[in-house]
Scaffold this motif. Structure first.
Motif, PDB file in Angstrom:
ATOM      1  N   ASN A   6       0.844  -1.194   0.000  1.00 36.18           N
ATOM      2  CA  ASN A   6       0.000   0.000   0.000  1.00 36.18           C
ATOM      3  C   ASN A   6       0.888   1.256   0.000  1.00 36.18           C
ATOM      4  OD1 ASN A   6      -1.771   2.084   0.559  1.00 36.18           O
ATOM      5  ND2 ASN A   6      -2.447   1.273   2.516  1.00 36.18           N
ATOM      6  N   PRO A   7       0.685   2.176  -0.938  1.00 39.65           N
ATOM      7  CA  PRO A   7       1.547   3.362  -1.025  1.00 39.65           C
ATOM      8  C   PRO A   7       1.645   4.182   0.261  1.00 39.65           C
ATOM      9  CG  PRO A   7       0.150   3.215  -2.948  1.00 39.65           C
ATOM     10  CD  PRO A   7      -0.321   2.143  -1.994  1.00 39.65           C
ATOM     11  N   ASN A   8       0.597   4.171   1.069  1.00 38.33           N
ATOM     12  CA  ASN A   8       0.623   4.929   2.323  1.00 38.33           C
ATOM     13  C   ASN A   8       1.112   4.105   3.507  1.00 38.33           C
ATOM     14  OD1 ASN A   8      -0.379   7.337   1.176  1.00 38.33           O
ATOM     15  ND2 ASN A   8      -2.402   6.411   1.129  1.00 38.33           N
ATOM     16  N   GLY A   9       1.410   2.844   3.268  1.00 38.89           N
ATOM     17  CA  GLY A   9       1.873   1.972   4.337  1.00 38.89           C
ATOM     18  C   GLY A   9       0.719   1.410   5.149  1.00 38.89           C
ATOM     19  N   HIS A  10       1.081   0.684   6.182  1.00 40.58           N
ATOM     20  CA  HIS A  10       0.120   0.109   7.119  1.00 40.58           C
ATOM     21  C   HIS A  10       0.865  -0.101   8.432  1.00 40.58           C
ATOM     22  CE1 HIS A  10       2.260  -3.371   5.541  1.00 40.58           C
ATOM     23  NE2 HIS A  10       1.917  -4.005   6.644  1.00 40.58           N
ATOM     24  N   GLY A  11       0.152  -0.360   9.499  1.00 43.43           N
ATOM     25  CA  GLY A  11       0.794  -0.410  10.803  1.00 43.43           C
ATOM     26  C   GLY A  11       0.668  -1.734  11.512  1.00 43.43           C
ATOM     27  N   HIS A  12       1.537  -1.900  12.501  1.00 43.14           N
ATOM     28  CA  HIS A  12       1.527  -3.079  13.359  1.00 43.14           C
ATOM     29  C   HIS A  12       1.793  -2.651  14.800  1.00 43.14           C
ATOM     30  CE1 HIS A  12       1.665  -6.007  10.086  1.00 43.14           C
ATOM     31  NE2 HIS A  12       2.588  -5.251   9.513  1.00 43.14           N
ATOM     32  N   ASN A  13       1.312  -3.458  15.717  1.00 43.13           N
ATOM     33  CA  ASN A  13       1.709  -3.367  17.112  1.00 43.13           C
ATOM     34  C   ASN A  13       2.727  -4.494  17.315  1.00 43.13           C
ATOM     35  OD1 ASN A  13      -0.056  -1.226  17.849  1.00 43.13           O
ATOM     36  ND2 ASN A  13      -1.740  -2.677  17.807  1.00 43.13           N
ATOM     37  N   TYR A  14       3.985  -4.123  17.280  1.00 39.73           N
ATOM     38  CA  TYR A  14       5.079  -5.086  17.345  1.00 39.73           C
ATOM     39  C   TYR A  14       5.407  -5.455  18.790  1.00 39.73           C
ATOM     40  CZ  TYR A  14       6.413  -3.762  12.518  1.00 39.73           C
ATOM     41  OH  TYR A  14       6.448  -3.524  11.164  1.00 39.73           O
ATOM     42  N   THR A  15       5.937  -6.651  18.971  1.00 39.83           N
ATOM     43  CA  THR A  15       6.545  -7.059  20.230  1.00 39.83           C
ATOM     44  C   THR A  15       7.983  -7.446  19.917  1.00 39.83           C
ATOM     45  OG1 THR A  15       4.449  -7.856  21.131  1.00 39.83           O
ATOM     46  CG2 THR A  15       6.464  -8.680  22.165  1.00 39.83           C
ATOM     47  N   LEU A  16       8.909  -6.855  20.635  1.00 40.33           N
ATOM     48  CA  LEU A  16      10.329  -7.135  20.466  1.00 40.33           C
ATOM     49  C   LEU A  16      10.830  -7.842  21.715  1.00 40.33           C
ATOM     50  CD1 LEU A  16      13.093  -6.763  19.026  1.00 40.33           C
ATOM     51  CD2 LEU A  16      13.232  -4.522  20.167  1.00 40.33           C
ATOM     52  N   GLU A  17      11.456  -8.997  21.510  1.00 39.86           N
ATOM     53  CA  GLU A  17      12.073  -9.731  22.616  1.00 39.86           C
ATOM     54  C   GLU A  17      13.585  -9.710  22.413  1.00 39.86           C
ATOM     55  OE1 GLU A  17      10.504 -13.676  23.058  1.00 39.86           O
ATOM     56  OE2 GLU A  17       8.438 -12.978  22.916  1.00 39.86           O
ATOM     57  N   VAL A  18      14.288  -9.263  23.425  1.00 40.43           N
ATOM     58  CA  VAL A  18      15.747  -9.213  23.398  1.00 40.43           C
ATOM     59  C   VAL A  18      16.242 -10.192  24.458  1.00 40.43           C
ATOM     60  CG1 VAL A  18      17.781  -7.756  23.713  1.00 40.43           C
ATOM     61  CG2 VAL A  18      15.717  -6.808  22.637  1.00 40.43           C
ATOM     62  N   THR A  19      17.059 -11.160  24.038  1.00 37.68           N
ATOM     63  CA  THR A  19      17.538 -12.200  24.935  1.00 37.68           C
ATOM     64  C   THR A  19      19.049 -12.139  25.055  1.00 37.68           C
ATOM     65  OG1 THR A  19      15.686 -13.628  24.329  1.00 37.68           O
ATOM     66  CG2 THR A  19      17.584 -14.698  25.372  1.00 37.68           C
ATOM     67  N   VAL A  20      19.516 -12.143  26.291  1.00 35.69           N
ATOM     68  CA  VAL A  20      20.950 -12.253  26.582  1.00 35.69           C
ATOM     69  C   VAL A  20      21.194 -13.592  27.264  1.00 35.69           C
ATOM     70  CG1 VAL A  20      21.349  -9.764  26.738  1.00 35.69           C
ATOM     71  CG2 VAL A  20      20.735 -11.038  28.795  1.00 35.69           C
TER      72      VAL A  20
END
Length: 142
Positions: free
Chosen positions: A35-49
């Protein structure tokens, strides 16, 4: 070895489009995500050490430090942004979950003690998840 994960959420828009493809190819491959205008997400980022808990503190890493690094290096840059236009270090990156996981790793790795960053996992939706563990040699794979 103990694995410690910090999870954060953010909202962002993006458009999936490759300058190496024709318009027809882009729409065929990315469908509504082109889509030329884009679209959105509700992301979840997991960072593991990973590491061994310090005998004095009982921690692999202080979660407050993990939060600070993750927010400063990634979340503060991408939350409520259009990833194609608002994030300088994502310029010329097709913002698929896979490519974002790699870009986030590159931003995060210098902030953590050497060798402690184990995995960056990005949930784009409930069903779509990309995980990246950095560049590993065949001998170094688990």
């Amino acid at each position: 070895m103990v694995y410690l994960t910090r999870r954060v959420t953010f909202s962002a828009a993006h458009r999936l489009w490759s300058q190496h493809l024709t318009e027809e190819e882009n729409y065929h491959i990315y469908d509504k995500c082109a889509n030329p205008n884009g679209h959105g997400h509700n992301y979840t980022l997991e960072v593991t050490v990973r590491g061994n808990p310090d005998p004095t503190t009982g921690m692999v890493m202080n979660l407050t430090d993990m939060k600070k690094i993750t927010n400063e290096q990634v979340v503060d840059w991408v939350d409520h942004k259009h990833l194609n236009y608002d994030v300088p270090w994502l310029e010329n990156v097709i913002p698929t979950a896979e490519m974002l996981a790699i870009a986030f790793w590159k931003r995060l790795e210098p902030g953590f003690p050497t060798g402690s960053l184990y995995e960056v996992k990005l949930h784009e939706t409930e069903n779509n998840v990309a995980a990246y563990r950095g560049e590993q040699t065949e001998a170094g794979r688990e």
